[in-house]
Design an enzyme around this catalytic site. Structure first.
Site, PDB file in Angstrom:
ATOM      1  N   GLU A   1      -5.660  -6.135  -3.220  1.00  0.00           N
ATOM      2  CA  GLU A   1      -7.066  -6.291  -3.638  1.00  0.00           C
ATOM      3  C   GLU A   1      -8.009  -6.343  -2.441  1.00  0.00           C
ATOM      4  O   GLU A   1      -8.994  -7.068  -2.453  1.00  0.00           O
ATOM      5  CB  GLU A   1      -7.234  -7.564  -4.485  1.00  0.00           C
ATOM      6  CG  GLU A   1      -7.309  -7.308  -5.950  1.00  0.00           C
ATOM      7  CD  GLU A   1      -7.887  -5.954  -6.252  1.00  0.00           C
ATOM      8  OE1 GLU A   1      -9.008  -5.689  -5.836  1.00  0.00           O
ATOM      9  OE2 GLU A   1      -7.194  -5.154  -6.890  1.00  0.00           O
TER      10      GLU A   1
HETATM   11  C1  LIG Z   1       2.994  -5.649  -4.290  1.00  0.00           C
HETATM   12  C2  LIG Z   1       1.766  -4.810  -4.179  1.00  0.00           C
HETATM   13  C3  LIG Z   1       0.996  -4.579  -5.309  1.00  0.00           C
HETATM   14  C4  LIG Z   1      -0.137  -3.761  -5.215  1.00  0.00           C
HETATM   15  N1  LIG Z   1      -0.851  -3.467  -6.356  1.00  0.00           N
HETATM   16  C5  LIG Z   1      -1.769  -2.476  -6.312  1.00  0.00           C
HETATM   17  C6  LIG Z   1      -2.379  -1.974  -7.512  1.00  0.00           C
HETATM   18  O1  LIG Z   1      -2.135  -2.466  -8.616  1.00  0.00           O
HETATM   19  N2  LIG Z   1      -3.246  -0.931  -7.416  1.00  0.00           N
HETATM   20  C7  LIG Z   1      -3.566  -0.352  -6.219  1.00  0.00           C
HETATM   21  O2  LIG Z   1      -4.329   0.599  -6.208  1.00  0.00           O
HETATM   22  N3  LIG Z   1      -3.030  -0.823  -5.057  1.00  0.00           N
HETATM   23  C8  LIG Z   1      -2.142  -1.857  -5.079  1.00  0.00           C
HETATM   24  N4  LIG Z   1      -1.580  -2.319  -3.913  1.00  0.00           N
HETATM   25  C9  LIG Z   1      -2.016  -1.757  -2.641  1.00  0.00           C
HETATM   26  C10 LIG Z   1      -2.837  -2.735  -1.828  1.00  0.00           C
HETATM   27  O3  LIG Z   1      -4.093  -2.946  -2.423  1.00  0.00           O
HETATM   28  C11 LIG Z   1      -2.913  -2.183  -0.398  1.00  0.00           C
HETATM   29  O4  LIG Z   1      -1.619  -2.365   0.177  1.00  0.00           O
HETATM   30  C12 LIG Z   1      -3.966  -2.868   0.438  1.00  0.00           C
HETATM   31  O5  LIG Z   1      -5.243  -2.544  -0.045  1.00  0.00           O
HETATM   32  C13 LIG Z   1      -3.888  -2.473   1.906  1.00  0.00           C
HETATM   33  O6  LIG Z   1      -3.747  -1.078   2.069  1.00  0.00           O
HETATM   34  P1  LIG Z   1      -2.563  -0.511   2.976  1.00  0.00           P
HETATM   35  O7  LIG Z   1      -1.306  -1.152   2.539  1.00  0.00           O
HETATM   36  O8  LIG Z   1      -2.633   0.959   2.967  1.00  0.00           O
HETATM   37  O9  LIG Z   1      -2.882  -1.037   4.428  1.00  0.00           O
HETATM   38  P2  LIG Z   1      -3.861  -0.335   5.478  1.00  0.00           P
HETATM   39  O10 LIG Z   1      -5.136   0.031   4.823  1.00  0.00           O
HETATM   40  O11 LIG Z   1      -3.115   0.722   6.187  1.00  0.00           O
HETATM   41  O12 LIG Z   1      -4.154  -1.535   6.481  1.00  0.00           O
HETATM   42  C14 LIG Z   1      -3.200  -1.960   7.462  1.00  0.00           C
HETATM   43  C15 LIG Z   1      -3.814  -3.118   8.259  1.00  0.00           C
HETATM   44  O13 LIG Z   1      -5.008  -2.675   8.910  1.00  0.00           O
HETATM   45  C16 LIG Z   1      -6.080  -3.516   8.582  1.00  0.00           C
HETATM   46  N5  LIG Z   1      -7.317  -2.737   8.503  1.00  0.00           N
HETATM   47  C17 LIG Z   1      -7.535  -1.561   7.871  1.00  0.00           C
HETATM   48  N6  LIG Z   1      -8.804  -1.166   8.019  1.00  0.00           N
HETATM   49  C18 LIG Z   1      -9.416  -2.126   8.739  1.00  0.00           C
HETATM   50  C19 LIG Z   1     -10.745  -2.316   9.218  1.00  0.00           C
HETATM   51  N7  LIG Z   1     -11.720  -1.457   8.953  1.00  0.00           N
HETATM   52  N8  LIG Z   1     -11.000  -3.416   9.948  1.00  0.00           N
HETATM   53  C20 LIG Z   1     -10.036  -4.314  10.216  1.00  0.00           C
HETATM   54  N9  LIG Z   1      -8.773  -4.204   9.784  1.00  0.00           N
HETATM   55  C21 LIG Z   1      -8.467  -3.115   9.060  1.00  0.00           C
HETATM   56  C22 LIG Z   1      -5.726  -4.119   7.230  1.00  0.00           C
HETATM   57  O14 LIG Z   1      -6.405  -5.335   7.013  1.00  0.00           O
HETATM   58  C23 LIG Z   1      -4.223  -4.290   7.377  1.00  0.00           C
HETATM   59  O15 LIG Z   1      -3.925  -5.488   8.031  1.00  0.00           O
HETATM   60  C24 LIG Z   1      -0.492  -3.187  -3.969  1.00  0.00           C
HETATM   61  C25 LIG Z   1       0.268  -3.454  -2.827  1.00  0.00           C
HETATM   62  C26 LIG Z   1       1.405  -4.224  -2.925  1.00  0.00           C
HETATM   63  C27 LIG Z   1       2.231  -4.439  -1.690  1.00  0.00           C
END
Ligand SMILES: Cc1cc2nc3c(=O)[nH]c(=O)nc-3n(C[C@H](O)[C@H](O)[C@H](O)COP(=O)(O)OP(=O)(O)OC[C@H]3O[C@@H](n4cnc5c(N)ncnc54)[C@H](O)[C@@H]3O)c2cc1C
Length: 596
Positions: A443
């Site tokens: 989220e």
């Molecule tokens: C168990 C689980 C359930 C989930 N459920 C859903 C769901 O129902 N629907 C859905 O659509 N998604 C879902 N997700 C996805 C989840 O919302 C994403 O994993 C999350 O938004 C982060 O995206 P990412 O994993 O690609 O990390 P990334 O976006 O690659 O980020 C990696 C790191 O970089 C940091 N970062 C990225 N951009 C910036 C910035 N501009 N400034 C500072 N730091 C930054 C982040 O904070 C993080 O620490 C789920 C994930 C999991 C693991």
């Protein structure tokens, strides 16, 4: 095995004694007839469902997880999950705060939100199946066409169908502008969607008759980036014009993630293979429409962590009173026993009180924020709606990030209270820690919440929303400033309020020189603001407790003790957070990328 007692007394304290929710709700035309007995009775029954039906399934869900049958691409949820869901639907629980126009019971959102605290405390993984439906419902209420409302809202309200949010793709998480799923318009006005989504919570399961996916995708020729994203509703089973189920749609579960916690919830890879969908709202305005669901989900994630904090605390407190180790430094407290219970040791108390202060402060903020949400939605006074909306917008990232960071601290402390037994699966404590960890990530990670708070909610409107919250604090401080007994709470609250104003101005000035200053300060800043809000609510709770403790009810004496602990041992963290926020971007940005 952990146990769970719904914290009904504390919910009632916050709602009726501190925030006076019934009087506030009665000002809203649709809740003119609401009364405390109704709210309390619903939550009492809800607490029974949570603690008696869901809590016993929590460890089962963790041990079994979900299973995908690759031949049918159907997912089987853990033993007991489906039957519990049927009971939940038959009990009318999904419809508590839904609109009577769609078959809902029309109760205020505060009732549903507190019910969800108890569901999450009992079984977070299970609760995510119906939990996401509420966000899908809200998004369709706000942006769906009349036909979409007719087809979907009744079944989402009754719980016969559940909802999902399909945003994330392998290359696109935080940055939704990178998403690639495509939607091709068809002659009949529908769209065919193709692409791959990952990490979709409750994306496939056997608990409901249909799953209504809200999917972000791109139309042909849409602008690149986040301005070219549209929202679609894509049912697992197509829905005929009369509302009955049609043929299977081309949206499939391609795999399930193996993960650290919430094993009972299916985290699905979703393949859209020319799946038929319909556009929700306007083309290329999908992100704004999806934000309705995301904001609801952000508050929902806060409730997940509030529930985990409470249940972890309850079990650690019970264990600490029972487990005998060592003697108290100030002399034996249980001389008839071989050793004293560990609850006599100051640091064990510190861990327990940290969890309790975060649970009770969080509960107050959850009800406070949801009451504002009820006013935002239902007031007939435009100024009240606008002011409430501003405060909800300000508080949402705090509820999401501060609650979830605190739950990580609190569940870990509570595990520690169990010593080695906490690390062993049977105690159930390690599941709480594992389950709590995801809440800081999904989220929008907590970093993203911090950027949202500082960048979008505070600096972008020159602190106007923050000033609205500051006014609440100033009024309270002025009122209580003359009350001798309240000085220990009011003075640190007022001081912190002034420091936050100064810090905000300082970061705002630095941001003119380099936007990285916002990114460098945001996480510390959110935590400081979280404490400011908790200090305000803890002071309000302390005021009520001070007024009532003379009556001899131990509840109020305990409330005061926890309030004093909060002000003495947790709030001072803000001093170091303000220092680190002020240290600026330099120490983070100096190192060359190649040197990492
Ligand atoms: C168990 C689980 C359930 C989930 N459920 C859903 C769901 O129902 N629907 C859905 O659509 N998604 C879902 N997700 C996805 C989840 O919302 C994403 O994993 C999350 O938004 C982060 O995206 P990412 O994993 O690609 O990390 P990334 O976006 O690659 O980020 C990696 C790191 O970089 C940091 N970062 C990225 N951009 C910036 C910035 N501009 N400034 C500072 N730091 C930054 C982040 O904070 C993080 O620490 C789920 C994930 C999991 C693991």
């Amino acid at each position: 095995m952990p146990s769970y007692t719904p914290p009904l007394r504390d919910i009632q304290f916050v709602m009726h004694e501190v925030l006076g929710v019934v009087d506030e709700l009665k000002k809203l035309p649709r809740y003119a007839d609401i009364d405390a007995d109704t709210i309390d009775a619903v939550l009492e029954e809800g607490g029974k469902f949570a603690s008696q039906v869901l809590a016993p399934l929590n460890a089962v869900g963790d041990a079994e997880g979900c299973k995908l049958d690759m031949a049918t691409q159907e997912v089987k949820t853990p033993t007991g999950f489906k039957a519990a869901y049927q009971q939940y639907v038959e009990g009318g629980w999904p419809s508590l705060s839904c609109d009577p126009a769609f078959g809902g019971q029309g109760l205020p959102h505060i009732v549903n939100q507190s019910f969800y605290e108890m569901l999450n405390a009992s079984n977070q993984a299970w609760t995510m199946y119906p939990g996401l439906s509420h966000g899908a419902y809200e998004a369709l209420v706000a942006h769906g066409s009349a036909e979409q409302k007719r087809l979907y809202l009744g079944k989402l309200t009754s719980g016969h169908w559940t909802g999902t949010m399909c945003l994330t793709e392998p290359q696109c998480g935080t940055d939704l502008g990178l998403l690639r799923t495509k939607a091709a318009p068809q002659a009949d006005g529908s769209y065919l969607l193709a692409g791959n989504k990952i990490f979709i919570s409750a994306g496939e399961h056997d608990m409901a008759e249909n799953i209504i996916h809200l999917v972000l995708a791109r139309l042909p020729d849409s602008p690149s980036g986040s301005k070219g994203i549209s929202l679609f509703v894509v049912p697992k089973w197509k829905v005929k014009a009369d509302g009955s189920l049609g043929e299977r749609n081309g949206i499939w579960c391609g795999g399930l993630e193996h993960k650290m916690g919430i094993h009972g919830n299916a985290t699905a890879q979703i393949v859209l293979d020319n799946a038929e969908g319909s556009l929700v709202g306007e083309p290329n305005k999908g992100l704004a429409a999806m934000f309705v669901m995301m904001n609801a989900a952000r508050l929902g994630v806060g409730m997940q962590s509030l529930g985990l904090t409470e249940v972890a605390y309850q079990n650690a407190a019970a264990y600490a009173k029972d487990r005998l180790q060592m003697r108290s430094l100030s002399g034996a407290k249980a001389p008839d026993k071989a050793a004293d219970p560990i609850v006599v040791h100051p640091d064990v108390r510190k861990m327990l009180l940290t969890a309790r202060a975060y649970a009770e402060g969080g509960r107050a903020l959850a009800v406070f924020t949801t009451l504002l949400l009820d006013k935002e939605i239902a007031s007939d006074d435009e100024t009240v709606r606008k002011d409430s909306a501003d405060l909800v917008a300000l508080l949402t990232p705090i509820v999401k990030a501060f609650f979830t960071d605190n739950a990580w601290i609190a569940t870990s402390h509570c595990l520690q209270v169990f010593g080695g037994y906490g690390y062993i699966r049977e105690s159930g404590m390690e599941q709480f820690v594992r389950d709590a960890r995801i809440n800081m990530i999904y989220e929008g990670t907590n970093t993203i919440q911090s950027l949202d708070l500082l960048g979008r909610k505070v600096l972008s409107d020159n602190g106007a929303r923050l000033k609205k919250f500051g006014k609440l604090i100033a009024d309270f401080v002025e009122e209580e400033g003359v009350n001798e007994n309240m000085q220990e709470f009011v003075n640190p609250l007022a001081e912190l309020g002034e420091k936050v104003t100064k810090l905000t101005t300082e970061i705002g000035m630095k941001a003119f020189k380099s936007p990285d200053e916002v990114g460098a300060a945001a996480v510390d800043y959110l935590r400081v603001c979280g404490h400011l809000v908790y200090a305000y609510l803890w002071a309000r709770m302390a005021k009520v407790a001070l007024e009532k403790e003379a009556g001899g009810d131990a509840f109020y004496a305990a409330k005061l003790a926890v309030a004093r602990f909060y002000f003495a041992k947790l709030l001072p963290e803000t001093a170091s957070l303000i220092r680190t926020a002020r240290a600026g971007a330099g120490p983070m940005m100096a190192l060359d990328v190649a040197m990492f």
